[in-house]
Design an enzyme around this catalytic site. Structure first.
Site, PDB file in Angstrom:
ATOM      1  N   ASN A 247       0.850  -1.183   0.000  1.00  0.00           N
ATOM      2  CA  ASN A 247       0.000   0.000   0.000  1.00  0.00           C
ATOM      3  C   ASN A 247       0.887   1.233   0.000  1.00  0.00           C
ATOM      4  O   ASN A 247       1.790   1.362   0.834  1.00  0.00           O
ATOM      5  CB  ASN A 247      -0.906   0.005   1.246  1.00  0.00           C
ATOM      6  CG  ASN A 247      -1.866   1.184   1.250  1.00  0.00           C
ATOM      7  OD1 ASN A 247      -1.444   2.342   1.321  1.00  0.00           O
ATOM      8  ND2 ASN A 247      -3.147   0.895   1.169  1.00  0.00           N
TER       9      ASN A 247
ATOM     10  N   SER B 125     -11.760  -3.778   2.904  1.00  0.00           N
ATOM     11  CA  SER B 125     -10.429  -3.232   2.645  1.00  0.00           C
ATOM     12  C   SER B 125      -9.609  -3.126   3.930  1.00  0.00           C
ATOM     13  O   SER B 125      -8.450  -3.556   3.993  1.00  0.00           O
ATOM     14  CB  SER B 125     -10.569  -1.850   1.997  1.00  0.00           C
ATOM     15  OG  SER B 125      -9.319  -1.374   1.582  1.00  0.00           O
TER      16      SER B 125
ATOM     17  N   GLY C 124      -5.194  -0.346  -2.644  1.00  0.00           N
ATOM     18  CA  GLY C 124      -5.661   0.991  -2.275  1.00  0.00           C
ATOM     19  C   GLY C 124      -6.691   0.834  -1.184  1.00  0.00           C
ATOM     20  O   GLY C 124      -7.627   0.044  -1.338  1.00  0.00           O
ATOM     21  N   GLU C 125      -6.537   1.559  -0.081  1.00  0.00           N
ATOM     22  CA  GLU C 125      -7.451   1.341   1.037  1.00  0.00           C
ATOM     23  C   GLU C 125      -8.872   1.806   0.701  1.00  0.00           C
ATOM     24  O   GLU C 125      -9.820   1.492   1.420  1.00  0.00           O
ATOM     25  CB  GLU C 125      -6.943   2.019   2.317  1.00  0.00           C
ATOM     26  CG  GLU C 125      -6.923   3.530   2.297  1.00  0.00           C
ATOM     27  CD  GLU C 125      -5.559   4.076   1.892  1.00  0.00           C
ATOM     28  OE1 GLU C 125      -4.859   3.388   1.120  1.00  0.00           O
ATOM     29  OE2 GLU C 125      -5.221   5.194   2.341  1.00  0.00           O
ATOM     30  N   ASN C 126      -9.014   2.505  -0.410  1.00  0.00           N
ATOM     31  CA  ASN C 126     -10.348   2.889  -0.873  1.00  0.00           C
ATOM     32  C   ASN C 126     -11.101   1.735  -1.521  1.00  0.00           C
ATOM     33  O   ASN C 126     -12.191   1.934  -2.056  1.00  0.00           O
ATOM     34  CB  ASN C 126     -10.245   4.072  -1.840  1.00  0.00           C
ATOM     35  CG  ASN C 126      -9.291   3.820  -2.988  1.00  0.00           C
ATOM     36  OD1 ASN C 126      -8.195   3.287  -2.773  1.00  0.00           O
ATOM     37  ND2 ASN C 126      -9.666   4.166  -4.189  1.00  0.00           N
TER      38      ASN C 126
END
Lengths: 216, 219, 219, 216
Positions: free
Chosen positions: B24, B89, B47-49
């Protein structure tokens, strides 16, 4: 009456003082049409917002509501936002880690009143919270977030309220309907039940109360 | 062709990745890293989204408005990628399924504490996903300019409010590669254009400089 | 055409549903209920095995082996249905998003306690999803034969290990419709072929029988 | 080395004493091929199984492993199963509610060491557990379940391990890979990366270590 309605009908049940969960990661998945209606077509006040971010450039209706009609906010990232800075100085803004934010909302929808996480241990996040050592590691207890209202955006919604959220737009909007008593979804595309692949339903229709169709 | 300092740091970080790593990348300098990952090394960008398998930015005429990275920049999805909500996530992140996170810092200290979310009285940005990432990723790499316009950023003790306690493993800057150990900050590599004296002057923290310190090089 | 007692109970239960209800049906007698839901009433059937919008059983030649109910019987999906994993499924249940659950019982008692997972020394079945459903559904309806071969199943106090404490709202049997209240078990309806004396003889629990008790009828 | 391998290669890392999470709701989603290989082609013993059900008619390899090579089991429903009855009498079978079962496994994969639930309060399930009153309601604390190995079945898997599980077959197999150190998936259909719609990935490939292709 069906779930498809005008934006004014959809926002009618919202009351002064309500806690409102707002979907979106920045502008992606943010329900701008409904938020603008709350700003411009109501005089709702003392609102408490739960949203990942405040941003004066991209989330304009939320920014204006935060400035003058909010009693507080929970968020994870609020730059740039003059409204969030003001709330922060007044002690009305709770900044929490994004994973904890997501999980607290999921917990609210899933009947989990509280859970433990290692995130925030040894930082300001732990202040005032119950701590526990579990299997030799230290954790803090976080409580569920629930709301009176959730406002979310979907890529596509059917007339029963089943939502498909495409790509990275699922983010928090996928979690909020279960955690709220009343949910409004806005979408550019509204289709008949059965037109969304049952494997692609991001939010089941039983969690949706009002559908607002917005111009593409 | 010589690399500018930012790409030099980005490439040195990319050289720390191993085949199969899930990585990440934070905003700013870390976004340069994908350009430096060797072809043939299988690294999955998260992607933490809500995405695994982020690919390079698309040409303007091929933007899919629903595919973006955690900095909000348009992105693409590599074959084998997938999308999910933020609870999933951060479940992956908190559950230890992200091998490496690379991010910037306002301050780092000798214990591996990291501060990057506010400057008291000046700036309040928020944690975003950084606190979860640095607490739970298996390896935390700080990639940044060694100083802030000449002022040190590496301290014996952070003065700003922490984003994470005792979480940083490696610090990579334009001047050095530093490992955070139980004994303190151990300098493993010094940049070719940097002297030990310059490094010490640019660092508030005490540094351990072993005899076998290497010159920081990139391929 | 007269209904057999099982379908009589199933139809009386179906008459308790309201438009828009999300309903989870247990195995056994409750599986007869969908046949009795009035056309035009929108009821969404949930299966705790990961499905919303269960439809009728398919003809044999149209079986989709991946679509089944929580009893393991082949099923279909209505338009507007969806599939999900068990964490999501029980998130919906635990979160209070299932309005009604209907299930059988070995024993029920005056406080609304329910036992249906084991008979000490004889049978150990397990909880399955029943414990989550009866603890968290907004309304819990027990649908069963009033006795077990003449032996009472409704007690002042359950003797078998409980599946859920103080959870049952309504008991519908071939003899009566009984509401669990703070005052005790209130008989709201008695089946046409049952006398008050027969009902009391078949029930171990004390029953409150109001003056306005109705005859249990179905459309 | 790629993830696609023979069943013997796939099960090779399993050790005596391991905790094994087994997917499936009854026979649906149950990884029968890999389970049979463990039964017939290994002498693994002292295994601890975490599976929704035991069933001597439908889950035969699991039943036989439970009878002679298991040190215990966590399950929610075990009828009919002579092996489970035997374990229960020996105090080696923990029967828990299915929602708690699911959530404990999800928690194990998601870095949540423990959470609170109302389910089981006032029953035998609460025995020995921490209780807490939160916002006026009583809850019990449940701890995460983690395993050494997860064995699951998918409808389709790509060479990077991305799994699609169709319809109701997601159940527990979708949750187990994140909670285990090593995961084997069996599937009748193995495709190239990119051949599964990224919106339809039930389990991301980063959680999968071994892929076993089974005959259709």
């Amino acid at each position: 009456m069906g779930k498809l309605m005008s934006v004014l009908e959809a926002i009618e049940p919202i009351k002064d003082g309500d806690t409102i969960l707002v979907g979106g990661f920045g502008p992606m998945g943010y329900p701008g049409r409904v938020m603008r209606a709350i700003l411009k077509q109501t005089e709702l006040k003392d609102l408490f917002f739960v949203a990942n971010a405040a941003n004066q450039n991209y989330l304009v209706a939320l920014e204006k509501l935060l400035l003058t009609r909010a009693r507080g906010m929970i968020a994870t990232f609020t730059r740039p936002s003059a409204a969030a800075e003001k709330l922060y100085k007044e002690g009305k803004l709770e900044i929490i880690p994004q994973g904890t934010f997501s999980e607290r909302i999921r917990a609210g929808g899933a009947g989990i009143p509280a859970f433990f996480t290692p995130v925030g241990f040894g930082t300001a996040v732990e202040e005032g919270k119950i701590k526990m050592t579990i299997d030799g590691r230290e954790y803090i207890m976080e409580k569920a977030i629930k709301g009176d209202v959730a406002i979310i955006k979907a890529s596509k919604v059917d007339l029963e309220g089943n939502c498909f959220m495409s790509g990275c737009t699922k983010n928090f909007g996928a979690l909020m309907p279960a955690a709220a008593k009343y949910t409004i979804v806005e979408a550019e595309e509204v289709v008949k039940p059965g037109k969304i692949d049952p494997e692609l339903v991001t939010v089941p229709g039983i969690l949706i109360d009002a559908i607002v169709k917005v111009g593409a | 062709m010589a690399l500018d300092w930012r790409n030099f740091v980005a490439r040195r970080v990319a050289m720390l990745f191993k085949d199969g790593d899930v990585v990440n990348l934070g905003i700013g300098l870390p976004t340069l890293i994908p350009n430096h990952i060797p072809a043939g090394l299988k690294v999955t960008l998260q992607g933490e989204n809500g995405v695994l398998g982020l690919g390079p930015a698309p040409p303007l005429h091929e933007i899919n408005k629903d595919v973006f990275d955690a900095g909000g920049a348009w992105a693409t999805l590599n074959p084998g990628g997938s999308f999910f909500d933020s609870a999933v996530s951060f479940g992956l992140i908190r559950g230890g399924h992200v091998d490496i996170t690379v991010l910037g810092a306002l301050q780092v200290d000798r214990e591996g504490n990291l501060a990057n979310w506010m400057v008291p009285g000046k700036l309040m940005a928020g944690y975003g996903g950084a606190m979860d990432l640095i607490t739970c990723a298996k390896k935390v790499i700080v990639a940044m300019e060694h100083t802030n316009k000449g002022d040190p950023k590496i301290f014996n003790k952070c003065s700003f409010p922490l984003t994470g306690a005792k979480c940083v493993d490696i610090i990579v800057t334009n001047m050095a590669l530093i490992e955070v150990t139980d004994e303190g900050l151990v300098v493993r590599e010094i940049a070719p254009d940097t002297t030990v004296e310059q490094l010490k002057a640019a660092t508030e923290a005490d540094l351990i400089i072993p005899d076998d310190v290497k010159v920081m090089t990139v391929y």
